[in-house]
Design an enzyme around this catalytic site. Structure first.
Site, mmCIF file in Angstrom:
data_model
loop_
_atom_site.group_PDB
_atom_site.id
_atom_site.type_symbol
_atom_site.label_atom_id
_atom_site.label_comp_id
_atom_site.label_asym_id
_atom_site.label_seq_id
_atom_site.Cartn_x
_atom_site.Cartn_y
_atom_site.Cartn_z
ATOM 1 N N ARG A 13 0.851 -1.192 0.000
ATOM 2 C CA ARG A 13 0.000 0.000 0.000
ATOM 3 C C ARG A 13 0.886 1.242 0.000
ATOM 4 N NH1 ARG A 13 -3.145 -3.246 -1.267
ATOM 5 N NH2 ARG A 13 -5.145 -3.831 -0.303
ATOM 6 N N GLU A 32 -3.269 7.324 -6.388
ATOM 7 C CA GLU A 32 -3.216 6.619 -7.672
ATOM 8 C C GLU A 32 -4.417 6.980 -8.525
ATOM 9 O OE1 GLU A 32 -0.824 2.772 -5.791
ATOM 10 O OE2 GLU A 32 -2.931 2.566 -6.353
ATOM 11 N N HIS A 66 0.967 -0.142 -10.159
ATOM 12 C CA HIS A 66 0.060 -0.964 -9.356
ATOM 13 C C HIS A 66 -0.426 -2.177 -10.154
ATOM 14 C CE1 HIS A 66 -2.908 -0.761 -5.759
ATOM 15 N NE2 HIS A 66 -2.631 -2.025 -6.080
#
Length: 321
Positions: A239, A268, A287
């Protein structure tokens, strides 16, 4: 059963099938809706009984605006995008996918470490740019390369993914130590549990595999960085908010941390002014640790099982009981 998928593109950009969901009812799939609160969200699910989301938020206001809504299915493990407490008050189960990517997230974490040590992508790019063909030597390298065998890897968070990563690191002949508030027999089999300060002081590589809790938010900060070995390498595909990004950038630029490889950032998509974009020796990927086709197929299947169990009156993987 009316089922609406609000942001399906990242789960299925076209290489897998929505058939498991389509077998359960009338399915409408939107590639994208909004990652911010928007009237469009309620508009698109106004007649839905089940909404399927990944990162599109379902707020109290949206729930109130959609009286037909009976269940929320999340195409992920994290479920904070839904107001699950208010959904509980309204009798709406929020269902997630608790396990789907243990192997691929571990694979990616180790890949980030190896890339930080071997710089394979950089050197491949340089060869394609013509540097090897014009080089006077038969080989060259732009960065010092690091051998991982015999080094110490510290894992913060030794859950399923952490344990799996430790197994791979053991196979690379690395010593693995770990910090976790909850110790397990599976963890003890692959790593030595230590206190956080000892992990920070002894690790040549630090992996973040912990969930985002108030106790872990910003766990990589200037005070904890000061306790680390000089030249440590940091890997984070857990995270983004586990890291205070300005503190990490400062440590990279000073050389205290030799390199970082991250698949997640605080906001993000990444903002253009994120300090890690201009920090030294920082690998950033968008990601994608979770996103193998195999893992996404598991997400699809589990989500379908969640919705079917709800329809049958016995919901499973409910996070707001």
């Amino acid at each position: 059963m009316k089922i609406v998928v609000l942001d399906g593109y990242t789960e299925n950009p076209g290489d897998i099938s929505w058939a498991p969901l389509e077998a359960l009812g009338d399915v409408t799939v939107y590639d994208r809706t909004s990652y911010e609160e928007s009237p469009l969200i309620a508009e698109r699910i106004s007649d839905a009984e089940v909404v399927v989301i990944n990162k599109t938020p379902i707020s109290k206001a949206t729930i109130d605006a959609c009286p037909n809504l009976k269940a929320i299915a999340v195409l992920a493990t994290g479920y904070n995008v839904a107001d699950y407490e208010y959904a509980k008050e309204k009798g709406i189960p929020v269902m997630n996918v608790p396990v789907y990517g243990t192997d691929n997230v571990s694979q990616f974490a180790v890949s980030l470490m190896l890339e930080a040590c071997s710089h394979i992508g950089h050197h491949s790019d340089s060869v394609h740019a013509g540097e090897w063909a014009s080089n006077v030597d038969w080989c060259y390298w732009h960065f010092p390369m690091v051998e991982v065998s015999g080094k110490t890897a510290g894992i913060i968070g030794l859950g399923k993914i952490g344990v799996n990563t430790a197994k791979v690191l053991n196979a690379l002949n690395m010593k693995v130590i770990a910090f976790d508030a909850f110790q397990s027999e599976a963890g003890k089999a692959v790593a030595e549990y230590v206190e956080l300060d000892e992990l920070l002081a002894k690790s040549d590589f630090i992996f973040l595999h912990c969930p985002l809790f108030p106790s872990t938010q910003g766990i990589i900060n200037k005070d904890n960085i000061a306790k680390m070995k000089d030249g440590v390498i940091l890997i984070n595909n857990s995270r983004g908010p586990l890291v205070v990004e300005q503190d990490l950038a400062d440590a990279l630029n000073s050389g205290k941390i030799a390199a970082a490889a991250v698949d997640v950032v605080s906001t993000e998509p990444i903002k253009a002014d994120n300090v890690l974009l201009t920090a030294k020796n920082c690998i950033i990927t968008p990601h994608i640790s979770w996103a193998t086709k195999e893992a996404r197929e598991r997400i699809m299947q589990t989500t379908a099982e969640n919705i079917k169990a709800f329809i049958d009156g016995n919901p499973i993987n409910v996070v707001n009981k």
